[in-house]
Design a protein around this motif. Sequence first.
Motif, mmCIF file in Angstrom:
data_model
loop_
_atom_site.group_PDB
_atom_site.id
_atom_site.type_symbol
_atom_site.label_atom_id
_atom_site.label_comp_id
_atom_site.label_asym_id
_atom_site.label_seq_id
_atom_site.Cartn_x
_atom_site.Cartn_y
_atom_site.Cartn_z
ATOM 1 N N UNK A 33 0.842 -1.213 0.000
ATOM 2 C CA UNK A 33 0.000 0.000 0.000
ATOM 3 C C UNK A 33 0.870 1.253 0.000
ATOM 4 N N UNK A 34 1.907 1.202 0.822
ATOM 5 C CA UNK A 34 2.760 2.387 0.980
ATOM 6 C C UNK A 34 3.375 2.810 -0.349
ATOM 7 N N UNK A 35 3.790 1.791 -1.132
ATOM 8 C CA UNK A 35 4.417 2.093 -2.421
ATOM 9 C C UNK A 35 3.508 2.915 -3.332
ATOM 10 N N UNK A 36 2.200 2.691 -3.163
ATOM 11 C CA UNK A 36 1.227 3.397 -4.010
ATOM 12 C C UNK A 36 0.869 4.782 -3.456
ATOM 13 N N UNK A 37 1.292 5.045 -2.223
ATOM 14 C CA UNK A 37 0.833 6.286 -1.570
ATOM 15 C C UNK A 37 1.836 7.417 -1.774
ATOM 16 N N UNK A 38 1.321 8.640 -1.611
ATOM 17 C CA UNK A 38 2.233 9.777 -1.700
ATOM 18 C C UNK A 38 2.249 10.535 -0.373
ATOM 19 N N UNK A 39 3.357 11.178 -0.117
ATOM 20 C CA UNK A 39 3.530 11.901 1.141
ATOM 21 C C UNK A 39 2.556 13.079 1.189
ATOM 22 N N UNK A 40 1.809 13.204 2.282
ATOM 23 C CA UNK A 40 0.815 14.283 2.348
ATOM 24 C C UNK A 40 1.474 15.671 2.387
ATOM 25 N N UNK A 99 -3.007 -9.972 16.918
ATOM 26 C CA UNK A 99 -3.665 -10.239 15.633
ATOM 27 C C UNK A 99 -5.030 -9.553 15.579
ATOM 28 N N UNK A 100 -5.735 -9.618 16.719
ATOM 29 C CA UNK A 100 -7.082 -9.064 16.761
ATOM 30 C C UNK A 100 -7.067 -7.533 16.693
ATOM 31 N N UNK A 101 -6.093 -6.907 17.361
ATOM 32 C CA UNK A 101 -6.187 -5.447 17.522
ATOM 33 C C UNK A 101 -5.223 -4.616 16.682
ATOM 34 N N UNK A 102 -4.114 -5.188 16.253
ATOM 35 C CA UNK A 102 -3.164 -4.348 15.518
ATOM 36 C C UNK A 102 -3.800 -3.902 14.192
ATOM 37 N N UNK A 103 -3.716 -2.646 13.911
ATOM 38 C CA UNK A 103 -4.318 -2.126 12.687
ATOM 39 C C UNK A 103 -5.829 -1.964 12.762
ATOM 40 N N UNK A 104 -6.421 -2.250 13.935
ATOM 41 C CA UNK A 104 -7.884 -2.144 14.030
ATOM 42 C C UNK A 104 -8.309 -0.686 14.209
ATOM 43 N N UNK A 105 -7.425 0.142 14.698
ATOM 44 C CA UNK A 105 -7.758 1.560 14.876
ATOM 45 C C UNK A 105 -7.024 2.421 13.841
ATOM 46 N N UNK A 106 -5.787 2.071 13.605
ATOM 47 C CA UNK A 106 -5.032 2.732 12.533
ATOM 48 C C UNK A 106 -4.715 1.657 11.484
ATOM 49 N N UNK A 107 -5.550 1.537 10.462
ATOM 50 C CA UNK A 107 -5.326 0.510 9.441
ATOM 51 C C UNK A 107 -3.982 0.717 8.743
ATOM 52 N N UNK A 108 -3.473 -0.373 8.147
ATOM 53 C CA UNK A 108 -2.161 -0.299 7.488
ATOM 54 C C UNK A 108 -2.069 0.867 6.525
ATOM 55 N N UNK A 109 -3.162 1.061 5.742
ATOM 56 C CA UNK A 109 -3.066 2.101 4.711
ATOM 57 C C UNK A 109 -3.732 3.406 5.138
ATOM 58 N N UNK A 110 -3.844 3.607 6.429
ATOM 59 C CA UNK A 110 -4.489 4.818 6.945
ATOM 60 C C UNK A 110 -3.884 6.096 6.347
ATOM 61 N N UNK A 111 -2.606 6.181 6.377
ATOM 62 C CA UNK A 111 -1.931 7.319 5.750
ATOM 63 C C UNK A 111 -0.507 6.900 5.411
ATOM 64 N N UNK A 112 0.177 7.726 4.707
ATOM 65 C CA UNK A 112 1.524 7.445 4.205
ATOM 66 C C UNK A 112 2.473 6.954 5.296
ATOM 67 N N UNK A 113 2.531 7.709 6.400
ATOM 68 C CA UNK A 113 3.489 7.375 7.450
ATOM 69 C C UNK A 113 3.059 6.149 8.241
#
Lengths: 250, 482
Positions: free
Chosen positions: B63-70, B168-182
């Motif tokens: 996902x990160x590769x496709x994203x641009x820095x805000x 496994x249950x909670x990581x990325x549950x609030x800040x998803x992997x592709x939430x933002x560039x950083x």
Amino acid sequence: MLKIENLHASVDDKSILKGINLEIKAGEVHAIMGPNGSGKSTLASVVAGKEEYEVTKGSIIFNGEDIEDLAAEERAHKGIFLSFQYPVEIPGVSVTNFMKTAINETRKAKGLEEMPAKDMLKLIREKSELLEIDRKFLSRSLNEGFSGGEKKRNEIFQMAMLEPQLAILDETDSGLDIDALRIVANGVNKLKSKDNAVLVITHYQRLLDYIVPDFVHVLYNGRIVKSGGKELAHELEEKGYDWIKEEVNA
Amino acid sequence: MSKYTEDDLREELKTKQYEYGFYTDIESDTFPVGLNEDIVRAISLKKGEPEWMTNWRLEAFKSWKEMIEPEWANVSYVKPDFQAISYYSAPNSKPKYDSLDEVDPELLATFAKLGISLDEQKKLSGVAMDVVVDSVSVATTFKKTLGEKGIIFCSISEAIKEHPELVKKYIGSVVPQKDNFYAALNSAVFSDGSFCYIPKGVRCPMELSTYFRINQAGTGQFERTLVIADEGSYVSYLEGCTAPSRDENQLHAAVVELIALDNAEIKYSTVQNWYPGNAEGKGGVYNFVTKRGLCEKNAKISWTQVETGSAITWKYPSCVLKGDNSVGEFYSIAVTNNFQQADTGTKMIHLGKNTKSTIISKGISAGKSQNSYRGLVKISPNADNARNFSQCDSLLMGNECGAHTFPYIEAKNKTAKIEHEATTSKIGEDQIFYCNQRGINTEKAIALIVNGFSKDVLNKLPMEFAVEAQKLLEISLEGSVG
């Protein structure tokens, strides 16, 4: 205690004080009166050490020491106190915290330890009773949202806490109703002793009914043009300042 | 008369030295610079992670590769070259220590300079510390006390191995992997961080604290923090950091996720003091952080932050008020000096009914710095009777700095009550003279005024942190004054 000799001062190159001579001894109360713009508040600020004012000539001797080169806080440490005409607001800093800082900074300058919390509380209680100040008032932010009367009473409370040698009261009566005036004047009178002195700057004679001066000086156009006893204040109240101006200009 | 004007003050501020600027030479195990799929796999392998974690990282990398820095933030800087950074660095002495004697003496010296003596801390403050130097935790204390209550407090790497079901249950549950560039970058390459789980109904008996440090030239630091407060539990988490002085910019892209389940409460406090760069604006840390918390029914999350460091700060600790009656709070003091730039604030997302949020933001700008508050209050259609109160105050010192406020409000429910107050003030010479006249020198006067200005937020910090924060404010603003 205080000896002002041929003092000239200006602000932004505008000359305001033009040769003031004044001597105040321990145990005395002096009053300075005069029309608007005569330089009364400037004199107070210059003695306290406000930076914008430049002393161009003359000297201010306090307890035998020329204080011209001392910063405002150093003058305060030596016992000069100014009750401000317009006390400033400091949001988020309580009256108690402010006083605690002021007292401890002064002690530090004198090489003393900080005042123990217990003694501080006792002092605050004692002085707030003297000035009939509600304890709740002391936890409010300094001067923020205070009425005119509360601000002035707070100034005198600070004076009581700091126990200065020389207290300059700059228009302390302005904005006070008659009850507040009495409380403030009572406070000042109770703090008076043979070791300290008070310089009252005022426009009206009203305050001088309560804080009775030993000497009254009339300031006009940057100079003391007339000095006398307390009866001079009454005379001014009756006749206004015009006759003084005429005398000077004659 | 010694004349002290605002101009003098500004001069003084410019010459202020960074108190914690030093560099520790610890032999490190560092990856070559650059980022690709192999590096991501290598990080995961190095840490002995299970396959699901490796894949999770790879998804994030894709996902990160496709994203641009805000670019929407009110900051300007030279964008980091992400291929010029090494993405893994760990102190060489890998094994955990039983006692402090076994820890690298240089590292201990570093702690001493920072004033963090583990021994001292252990004895005096009762604060459990998970000390992160670069990426790997080197010392964990008080684990036993916490263990007795069923509280898990460990590094995220350890949690991935020991408590995979929770991670496994909670990581990325609030800040998803592709939430933002950083956040995507962090998800791909995070090296370590802290994990905390408070079981149902447990009140964590001590403040949890982690000290983060960046300590390796050219190494970005990618912390990952996950705090889970199970139903009816309570935890207060403290995070504080100082970083060694360095010339080239250092990237810090952390992710913090908080989960407060029904009736739980999390208090998360931060003191951030990364190297801000020198008086000419050279060097300093780039701090791009994603912090977000999720509140279930009747839950409460409070973010409190004191931000004094970093050359660039990009940080918006937020609350998703999903459960009915949940409460979100954000208390912030951001200080910028010299050429520092901060764009910080919060997002309060009201989804549940009767949700409440409070935002108190205090920005203090000095030197040539720029300080921006950016906040979003969003009331969704189902959030009946949502309430928000926001207060944004700015204090300016001198004429060359800037304070900006960007409040965004999106209300889609008519029953919402939203209040916003903002003030801007300047430390005046009259205020300083008033203090001077009472015997308080200019340096102390400024400290007094700044502390008064920040009081509403300082009061929200746990005691031991409040003192430290107050000190930090004075250091950041006065330095060598007087």
